[in-house]
Design a protein around this motif. Sequence first.
Motif, PDB file in Angstrom:
ATOM      1  N   ALA A  84      16.507  -0.763 -16.301  1.00 29.86           N
ATOM      2  CA  ALA A  84      15.042  -0.755 -16.722  1.00 29.86           C
ATOM      3  C   ALA A  84      14.922  -0.109 -18.193  1.00 29.86           C
ATOM      4  O   ALA A  84      13.951  -0.701 -18.870  1.00 29.86           O
ATOM      5  N   LEU A  85      15.697   0.923 -18.359  1.00 30.36           N
ATOM      6  CA  LEU A  85      15.782   1.660 -19.648  1.00 30.36           C
ATOM      7  C   LEU A  85      16.155   0.785 -20.862  1.00 30.36           C
ATOM      8  O   LEU A  85      15.605   0.683 -21.833  1.00 30.36           O
ATOM      9  N   THR A  86      17.231  -0.018 -20.775  1.00 23.60           N
ATOM     10  CA  THR A  86      17.676  -0.923 -21.848  1.00 23.60           C
ATOM     11  C   THR A  86      17.200  -2.282 -21.793  1.00 23.60           C
ATOM     12  O   THR A  86      17.437  -3.270 -22.563  1.00 23.60           O
ATOM     13  N   ARG A  87      16.420  -2.710 -20.709  1.00 18.10           N
ATOM     14  CA  ARG A  87      16.182  -4.102 -20.371  1.00 18.10           C
ATOM     15  C   ARG A  87      17.089  -5.133 -20.484  1.00 18.10           C
ATOM     16  O   ARG A  87      17.016  -6.156 -20.963  1.00 18.10           O
ATOM     17  N   ASN A  88      18.394  -4.407 -19.883  1.00 16.90           N
ATOM     18  CA  ASN A  88      19.629  -5.089 -20.011  1.00 16.90           C
ATOM     19  C   ASN A  88      20.182  -5.499 -18.651  1.00 16.90           C
ATOM     20  O   ASN A  88      20.436  -4.183 -17.979  1.00 16.90           O
ATOM     21  N   PRO A  89      20.218  -6.499 -18.087  1.00 13.52           N
ATOM     22  CA  PRO A  89      20.477  -6.819 -16.655  1.00 13.52           C
ATOM     23  C   PRO A  89      22.142  -6.564 -16.389  1.00 13.52           C
ATOM     24  O   PRO A  89      22.298  -6.262 -15.292  1.00 13.52           O
ATOM     25  N   LEU A  90      22.760  -6.484 -17.443  1.00 12.38           N
ATOM     26  CA  LEU A  90      24.277  -6.130 -17.281  1.00 12.38           C
ATOM     27  C   LEU A  90      24.660  -4.432 -17.603  1.00 12.38           C
ATOM     28  O   LEU A  90      25.779  -4.306 -17.586  1.00 12.38           O
ATOM     29  N   ALA A  91      23.572  -3.761 -17.584  1.00 10.94           N
ATOM     30  CA  ALA A  91      23.684  -2.360 -17.971  1.00 10.94           C
ATOM     31  C   ALA A  91      23.986  -1.465 -16.755  1.00 10.94           C
ATOM     32  O   ALA A  91      23.575  -1.859 -15.586  1.00 10.94           O
ATOM     33  N   ASP A  92      24.954  -0.375 -17.015  1.00 14.43           N
ATOM     34  CA  ASP A  92      25.213   0.363 -16.016  1.00 14.43           C
ATOM     35  C   ASP A  92      25.513   1.768 -16.674  1.00 14.43           C
ATOM     36  O   ASP A  92      25.436   1.863 -17.701  1.00 14.43           O
ATOM     37  N   PRO A  93      25.586   2.738 -15.895  1.00 14.84           N
ATOM     38  CA  PRO A  93      25.529   4.049 -16.449  1.00 14.84           C
ATOM     39  C   PRO A  93      26.733   4.519 -17.077  1.00 14.84           C
ATOM     40  O   PRO A  93      26.609   5.131 -18.204  1.00 14.84           O
TER      41      PRO A  93
END
Length: 336
Positions: A84-93
Amino acid sequence: MSSGRARRRALGLAVTLGFLAVLLLASLAVGSRPVPIASAWHALVHFDPTDDGQLIVRTLRLPRTLLGLLVGAALGAAGALMQALTRNPLADPGLLGINAGAAAVVVVAIGAFGVTDPAAYLWFALLGSAAAATAVYGLGGAFRRGASPVRLVLAGAAVAVVLAAFTGTVTVNYPDVFNLYRFWVVGSLQGRGFDVLAPTGALIVAGLVLAQGLSGSLNALALGADAGTALGVSVRRTWLLSAAGVVVLAGSATAAAGPISFIGLAAPHVARLVVGPDHRWVLPYSMLLGAVVLLGADVAGRVVALPSEVQTGVVSALIGAPLFVALVRRRRIATL
């Protein structure tokens, strides 16, 4: 809200909770020394310290099970917040350098201070996660120019590469450090007791409450920064609080169990398939799904190579990677 979506949410919640209950009991009973379900239950409600099976459940498997529950929930929530923070569906911590920062400081702790206790790794890994995330925010300009997903992702990738190079250099040149580090870096719940559970649990519960409290603001920002501001949401405050939540959740989980991949990436996508894009539902579902996958991986890891164990991080990757590939091939990755 349509009645169809409400029924799907309720059915999904019932199925997920059912799986979780079964896995909680299995986690108490399954291992190199099997314990009957009835005896495992008695260890919780009528503990008999003279019973070897109940003693194993109470002292070894109960803290491991609770830690698996919390770490899985933390990874699921951190992944949902990060996407949600990056608006990137491939983001992870890992994009914020959290795993790399934790690993680098754990290596320093082993090599420079001779730390060998997993409970002591916790604090060094947390320090590394927080320092790496702070460096990423600074390099990404979040403290001066406001939050930008692209700048932060690029800064996170750069910091992660540098820290990974440092960690690799140390472990290659110091075999004694590598021998201790390799047990932490594969990700495992084995040997974690109440001394790890207590501080980790407190931090993760605080992070989960913070994450759920941000769900309304994240829904508003999903409409765009201008629309979110018009709805009375502070973009900067939501960014900073969400980023703090990611650091606390992912940092605590990594510190306690080592780097565990794919859960933070895949759980929010499965949650969105069931409940839609509303973060008031995505976040709690991601927590539950993360806990289910991690506990399932931990239980499976205990039985596939008896009497030894396969580390939880290895099994979760074997489960999570095909699941994520299947989601991508079916084009069910949600657009954020």
